[in-house]
Every structure is written in C-alpha cells, then in structure tokens.
Design an enzyme around this catalytic site. Structure first.
Site, PDB file in Angstrom:
ATOM      1  N   LYS A 157       0.836  -1.201   0.000  1.00  0.00           N
ATOM      2  CA  LYS A 157       0.000   0.000   0.000  1.00  0.00           C
ATOM      3  C   LYS A 157       0.875   1.256   0.000  1.00  0.00           C
ATOM      4  O   LYS A 157       2.078   1.173   0.305  1.00  0.00           O
ATOM      5  CB  LYS A 157      -0.900  -0.024   1.237  1.00  0.00           C
ATOM      6  CG  LYS A 157      -0.125  -0.115   2.549  1.00  0.00           C
ATOM      7  CD  LYS A 157      -0.988  -0.638   3.682  1.00  0.00           C
ATOM      8  CE  LYS A 157      -0.204  -0.645   4.993  1.00  0.00           C
ATOM      9  NZ  LYS A 157      -0.899  -1.408   6.036  1.00  0.00           N
ATOM     10  N   TYR A 162      16.502  29.019  10.571  1.00  0.00           N
ATOM     11  CA  TYR A 162      15.276  29.594  11.128  1.00  0.00           C
ATOM     12  C   TYR A 162      15.224  29.408  12.641  1.00  0.00           C
ATOM     13  O   TYR A 162      15.582  28.349  13.163  1.00  0.00           O
ATOM     14  CB  TYR A 162      14.046  28.909  10.525  1.00  0.00           C
ATOM     15  CG  TYR A 162      13.736  29.310   9.111  1.00  0.00           C
ATOM     16  CD1 TYR A 162      13.454  30.636   8.778  1.00  0.00           C
ATOM     17  CD2 TYR A 162      13.691  28.354   8.106  1.00  0.00           C
ATOM     18  CE1 TYR A 162      13.157  30.984   7.472  1.00  0.00           C
ATOM     19  CE2 TYR A 162      13.394  28.689   6.795  1.00  0.00           C
ATOM     20  CZ  TYR A 162      13.121  30.017   6.484  1.00  0.00           C
ATOM     21  OH  TYR A 162      12.823  30.361   5.199  1.00  0.00           O
TER      22      TYR A 162
HETATM   23  C1  PLP Z   1      -0.054  -2.324   6.635  1.00  0.00           C
HETATM   24  C2  PLP Z   1      -0.639  -3.589   7.103  1.00  0.00           C
HETATM   25  C3  PLP Z   1       0.142  -4.751   7.180  1.00  0.00           C
HETATM   26  C4  PLP Z   1       1.644  -4.744   7.012  1.00  0.00           C
HETATM   27  O1  PLP Z   1       2.222  -4.288   8.214  1.00  0.00           O
HETATM   28  P1  PLP Z   1       3.802  -4.106   8.410  1.00  0.00           P
HETATM   29  O2  PLP Z   1       3.919  -3.672   9.820  1.00  0.00           O
HETATM   30  O3  PLP Z   1       4.221  -3.054   7.452  1.00  0.00           O
HETATM   31  O4  PLP Z   1       4.423  -5.420   8.137  1.00  0.00           O
HETATM   32  C5  PLP Z   1      -0.497  -5.943   7.491  1.00  0.00           C
HETATM   33  N1  PLP Z   1      -1.835  -5.967   7.729  1.00  0.00           N
HETATM   34  C6  PLP Z   1      -2.611  -4.873   7.691  1.00  0.00           C
HETATM   35  C7  PLP Z   1      -4.064  -4.976   7.981  1.00  0.00           C
HETATM   36  C8  PLP Z   1      -2.032  -3.645   7.392  1.00  0.00           C
HETATM   37  O5  PLP Z   1      -2.793  -2.534   7.380  1.00  0.00           O
END
Ligand code: PLP
Length: 371
Positions: free
Chosen positions: A39, A259
C-alpha cells in the site's frame, strides 16, 4: 523525475535487498504463505518496481489499501491475488469484480454490500472477513463476530478467502496485548472457520509460529525496517538517501544557524548546506537531532530543517570531502532508516511513505532471489 546531475538528492532503492528480505520473512514464516503489503506506493518506494521484484521472488499475494491501488496493480500483475484493505464502499462492487480484487470486509455493512452484489449476479465473489481483536479500528468487534456466527446466512453469498485480524503491538514482543489478540483471533476463527486465516504483519512473524496461521502479511520488514526494534536488524537496508551539498561556509564567530536561530555555533565551524528539506518529505523534526554521514564521518544536522534545505556541521569531516557537489548520506549504511526515524521522533514507516518526488531515483539490482 529530476535527473541525477541536478536533483537535490539521490534516492537509491536496492531491489536485491528487497528480494532477499522477502526470502528471509518467508523462511521465518515457514509453512505460512508470505503475502506483501504494498500500500501507499509500496511504502513510498515505487509500487511498480517493488511489485515486479516481489513477484519475481515468488510472492503471489498482495495487500493494498485502496481500490485505485488495486486496479493499478491488476494491470501490472494479471494473475496475482490482490486484497484491498479499506473495504468496499457501496457502488464500487463492480470495479472490484471486474479487476478480480478481493475486498477486505470491515463491517456488517461491507458484508451486506458484498453479499447483495453476489446475489444480484448469481455468483459468490471472494472477500476477506476482518475481525477486530484489539485495534478498535476496522473489522468486526466480538459481538458482531458472534452475530455472524449465529446467522451464517450473512456469509452464504460470499466466498470467504481469509478471516484476518491485525496486531496492535507486534513490535513489542512482551506486550500482553499480543497474547490477548492471539486468543481473541483463535476464538474468532472458531466462530468463523471458513477460508484461510491471517494475523501477522512483519513484526508478528517474529512473535513465533503461533501467530503465523495460513498467511502472513509483511510490509515494513521487506523495506528494511527492523521487525523487532530492540534487536539487531536482520533485514537488509533497501533505501539510501544522499543529499547534495550546495555550499560550505566557515562560521568563525558566535552565530546561529537557520530559522529560529535554534543552533548556536560556539567554535570554528564548517557548515554545509544540503539541498533537501521537508518539502522533499525529509522530516522537519530531524533538525538538531538526526545525524548525516559524509564518507564515514558522522556530521550532525544542525539548525532547523527548512523547506528545501538543511544544514550540517561538517567540521569533523576531511575538507576534501565537505565540498560543493558532494553527496552526504541522510539515510545510509552508517545512519540507517530506523536510526534517522528515531532521532526525528518518528518511525521508519512515516519516513519512507513521505519520500518525495523531487529525488532522483535509482533502482539497483533486479531481485531474482528465488526461494
Ligand atoms: C499495513 C498492514 C500490514 C503490514 O504491516 P507491516 O507492519 O508493514 O508489516 C499488514 N496488515 C494490515 C491490515 C495492514 O494494514
């Protein structure tokens, strides 16, 4: 994409390291299938190259968050199994079916929507049932699991691919919630025994085989983030970020840098200005806290990170290295992602997903590790 000569920074993504991380997680998860979470543009690393590499390494199953991520991935991988985590908003059912995407059903409403779509089309379409075992985020809470179990007709028109849940504290192996979620998931599984079962994310894989079930869903560890934070990181580093020095100046009187005048120079100091800032996605919170590396000399980021620039104290680096045009590691072998993230009071996930479009990207290797 800006070209290498003019970009403010070079982002190198090591696909060979990615493939070897996939092999490592798969070995660790043993009998379970190892699916990949890609994702958010594969955590900012570029979903096309990442998906291609993982598919070549033997990955068949992918998780994305959004429908659009799923349809794009389907165009690239015609035969992959693609799950979409964020549910099925009414009106999108046909798109899911057209692209053979498997929605994760996160509520009784999602279940009703998908079952109705199946009935209307005289078919049972695949979907996952997400049960909430301790996140209080998406998924059916315990009372709804019971309701569905007592009235299985709700699932009669759905081909259940997975019953899944998600761990809240998998990166803290001793956290009592891990066990509680495991027990809750087992109970949910007993109530909903259809399809396959999946609980573990990257860190969950390292909680032991109890947590593996039929499929693990790894993301972070594939991209080099340590799955067990307090232990030596077994994952290969996938990301290197090298910023370009635009200017070096000697500050030999008591003056401040940047800054807010948040850093005061107290000795003869060489300040190098690097062409990377929060406008590139580099954390502003790295100012006065994270460390860059020039050659193998640690050179602290001093002053605030600004939109397009940051400043480092290169007084301890050989003069020949601290020159205009030189590249300095903002994330690299001596200051890996997790360290930079920690110093910037954030997590590797956030640093990766913010890697911006102004970097020149280089992809190394072609990940052909086959387990
Ligand atoms: C993002 C996600 C994962 C992967 O998790 P990681 O900690 O990046 O391995 C697995 N399951 C769900 C439901 C997620 O949202």
């Amino acid at each position: 994409m800006p070209d290498a000569a003019t970009a403010g920074a070079i982002l190198t993504i090591d696909l060979q390291a990615l493939a070897s991380n996939y092999g490592l997680i798969r070995a660790q998860a043993r009998g379970a299938e190892c699916a990949a979470s890609i994702k958010a543009d594969a955590y900012g690393l570029g979903v096309e190259r990442v998906a291609e590499t993982l598919a070549e390494a033997g990955c068949r199953t992918f998780f994305v968050a959004q429908l659009d991520e799923g349809t794009a991935l389907r165009r690239q991988l015609p035969s992959a199994e693609i799950h979409v985590l964020n549910g099925v908003p009414p009106g999108t059912e046909r798109l899911f079916a057209e692209h053979r995407l498997i929605p994760v059903l996160n509520s009784l409403g999602d279940i009703a929507t998908w079952a109705e779509f199946g009935r209307a089309n005289g078919a049972r379409f695949a979907a996952d049932v997400h049960v909430d075992t301790g996140m209080s985020r998406l998924g059916l809470p315990a009372d709804e699991i019971e309701a569905v179990s007592a009235d299985p007709g709700q699932l009669a028109d759905i081909e259940v691919a997975l019953v899944m849940s998600h761990l809240a504290c998998a990166d803290e192996p001793d956290h009592p919630l891990n066990r509680r979620q495991l027990e809750a998931f087992r109970a949910a599984r007993a109530a909903l025994p259809m399809g396959r079962a999946s609980l573990a994310n990257s860190s969950g894989v390292f909680l032991g085989s109890d947590y593996h079930f039929d499929m693990v869903r790894a993301g972070a560890a594939l991209y080099g983030i340590a799955p067990v934070p307090d232990q030596l990181n077994a994952m290969a580093q996938v990301v290197r970020l090298q910023g370009r020095i635009l200017q070096v100046r000697l500050v030999d009187s008591s003056q401040t840098v940047g800054y807010g005048a948040s850093h005061r120079v107290t000795r003869r100091t060489q300040i190098a200005t690097v062409a990377v800032g929060y406008g590139d996605g580099f954390p502003r919170s790295a100012g006065n806290s994270a460390v860059a590396v020039l050659g193998d000399v640690r050179v602290p980021i001093v002053g605030r990170v600004s939109m397009d620039l940051l400043t480092i104290d290169v007084s301890d680096a050989p003069g020949a290295m601290a020159r205009v045009g030189a590249l300095v590691d903002l994330i690299g072998p001596h200051n890996p992602l997790d360290e930079v993230a920690r110093d910037a009071c954030t997590i590797g996930y956030e640093v990766l997903t913010r890697l911006g479009p102004r970097y020149h990207r280089v992809y190394l290797g072609r990940g052909r590790d086959k387990a």
